[in-house]
Design a protein around this motif. Structure first.
Motif, PDB file in Angstrom:
ATOM      1  N   CYS A 153      39.647  32.887  37.596  1.00 63.07           N
ATOM      2  CA  CYS A 153      38.330  32.590  38.168  1.00 63.07           C
ATOM      3  C   CYS A 153      37.221  32.968  37.190  1.00 63.07           C
ATOM      4  O   CYS A 153      37.353  33.921  36.422  1.00 63.07           O
ATOM      5  N   SER A 180      34.720  34.452  38.058  1.00 65.32           N
ATOM      6  CA  SER A 180      34.355  35.822  38.441  1.00 65.32           C
ATOM      7  C   SER A 180      35.087  36.848  37.576  1.00 65.32           C
ATOM      8  O   SER A 180      34.541  37.913  37.273  1.00 65.32           O
ATOM      9  N   HIS A 222      42.498  37.292  41.891  1.00 64.79           N
ATOM     10  CA  HIS A 222      42.236  37.291  43.341  1.00 64.79           C
ATOM     11  C   HIS A 222      42.489  35.899  43.928  1.00 64.79           C
ATOM     12  O   HIS A 222      42.099  35.628  45.037  1.00 64.79           O
ATOM     13  N   GLU A 223      43.131  35.039  43.133  1.00 63.15           N
ATOM     14  CA  GLU A 223      43.411  33.695  43.628  1.00 63.15           C
ATOM     15  C   GLU A 223      44.886  33.391  43.418  1.00 63.15           C
ATOM     16  O   GLU A 223      45.392  33.538  42.297  1.00 63.15           O
ATOM     17  N   ASP A 269      39.873  30.671  46.888  1.00 59.87           N
ATOM     18  CA  ASP A 269      38.479  30.964  46.561  1.00 59.87           C
ATOM     19  C   ASP A 269      37.639  29.699  46.353  1.00 59.87           C
ATOM     20  O   ASP A 269      36.515  29.608  46.840  1.00 59.87           O
ATOM     21  N   MET A 270      38.171  28.700  45.645  1.00 59.61           N
ATOM     22  CA  MET A 270      37.352  27.538  45.296  1.00 59.61           C
ATOM     23  C   MET A 270      36.909  26.767  46.533  1.00 59.61           C
ATOM     24  O   MET A 270      35.721  26.454  46.679  1.00 59.61           O
TER      25      MET A 270
HETATM   26 ZN    ZN Z   1      37.658  33.555  42.307  1.00 58.08          ZN
END
Ligand code: ZN
Ligand code: NDP
Length: 353
Positions: A37, A39, A59-60, A150-151
């Motif tokens: 990500c 992030s 986190h994905e 997340d996306m």
């Molecule tokens: Zn993310």
């Protein structure tokens, strides 16, 4: 177990750690695929959330459950699951107040790769498994499943925060993978006209697929001037911000109609203040608002978004531009996200089919 970690600001590498311990309401999972990500780039190279030492990134992803706590009802070892980026504590007061993503304090639902080890490791821990995990529908492959972490939830949250309604004209600032899902979300919500800001050709092509009508380059002068020129000086009804920096909101306020709403999901990695232009903000009386928010997590939302993909109403397959197989590719995938080559949308590393 081994994991790919932020060693400190500006440095990443492989580390060894103890496998996490499973509490009564928790699950231990092993990843089937992970996605990198933007992030992660803010966190590691901009130090946007502060210093972190030996924190496993990621986190994905989607995963297989390997262990569950004694109180977990709906998941068992062997289940294939969607893993949301945000995993709130559902019994917190913030969650009861409707802001689960801030459970325990601001951004407290964002645990993975923020203040707890993330998914880029042989095993990872999920708190409140019944509240946070979702079953992975058989029809969704492991690469597409990563986009549901997340996306999709973040891009769609920008659309929710901007309160996009049938027939609205919408400006989407940023058409990386998050903004692309904002374009898709605005289309699903019935926007009549979508203007999109971004230049990478692959993203522009994908944005057209998801419903963007016209394109603006932030490299060709102020966004607001270009939007006003395209809208006969009127501006747009709503704005979703999924790119840019602290100066972006000034431009958005300038090209927003009175009563317009800005939904922000961009993670501002640097800068101190956001300026609101006094006159274009209606000298304080323009009913123009900015709503910025971390994506909500939660099993119910994950299952609903998963159903959109499983039913074919949302095609996320345009997002994963670079797919690798095997742990060795994790550092390369992160480096790609940092470098953002022109043909990149989202890098994914898979460990199973
Ligand atoms: Zn993310
Ligand atoms: P990308 O970097 O892939 O995309 C950013 C987009 O913004 C690109 O289209 C880029 O254009 C455009 N852009 C760059 N500079 C400017 C500028 N000055 N003005 C306007 N547009 C600009 O990012 P992602 O899609 O991966 O992520 C978007 C943001 O969302 C990130 O900050 C990420 O950290 C954040 N995020 C937030 C979450 C949340 O819950 N709120 C969760 C996940 C991510 P170009 O085509 O030229 O590159």
């Amino acid at each position: 177990m081994k994991g790919f970690a932020m060693i400190k600001i500006g440095e990443v590498g492989w580390i060894e750690k103890e496998r996490p311990v499973c509490g009564p309401m928790d699950a231990i999972c092993k990843p089937l695929a992970i996605a990198i990500c933007t992030s992660d780039v803010h966190t590691v190279w901009e130090g946007a959330v502060g210093e972190r030492h030996n924190m496993i990134l990621g986190h994905e992803g989607c995963a297989e459950v390997v262990e569950v706590g004694s109180m977990v009802k709906d998941f068992k070892p062997g289940d294939r699951v969607l893993v949301p980026a945000i995993t709130p504590d559902w019994n917190s007061l913030e969650a009861q107040g409707g802001y689960s993503m801030h459970s325990g304090g601001m951004l407290g639902g964002w645990k993975f790769s923020n203040f707890k080890d993330g998914l880029d490791s042989e095993f990872f821990h999920v708190n409140d498994a019944d509240g946070n995990l979702a079953h992975l529908p058989d029809s969704i492959n492991v690469v597409d499943a990563c986009m549901l972490s997340d996306m999709v939830p973040t891009g769609f949250h920008g659309v929710e925060l901007a309160d996009v309604q049938f027939g609205d004209s919408v400006l989407v600032v940023g058409i990386g993978p998050v903004g692309l899902m904002s374009v898709a979300g605005a289309t699903l919500r019935g926007a009549s006209r979508i203007l999109a800001v971004g230049t990478r050709p692959k993203c522009v092509e994908a944005a057209k697929f998801y419903g963007a009508d016209e394109f603006i380059s932030y490299k060709n002068g102020p966004i607001d001037e270009q939007v006003l020129a395209l809208t006969g000086g009127k501006g747009v009804d709503k704005v979703v911000v999924a790119g840019g920096d602290v100066t972006t909101y000034e431009a958005c306020i300038k090209c927003l109609k009175p009563g317009g709403k800005i939904g922000n999901v961009n993670y501002l990695g640097s800068g101190t203040y956001i300026n609101i232009p006094r006159v274009e903000w209606g000298v304080g009386m323009g009913h123009k608002s900015i709503h910025g928010g971390l994506m909500p997590g939660g099993r119910l939302r994950m299952e609903k978004l998963g159903a959109l993909v499983a039913s074919g109403k949302l095609d996320v397959s345009k997002l994963a531009s670079h797919v690798f197989e095997g742990w060795d590719y994790v550092p390369h995938a992160l480096q790609l996200m940092k470098d953002k080559p022109a043909d990149l949308i989202k890098p994914v590393v898979k460990f199973a089919d």
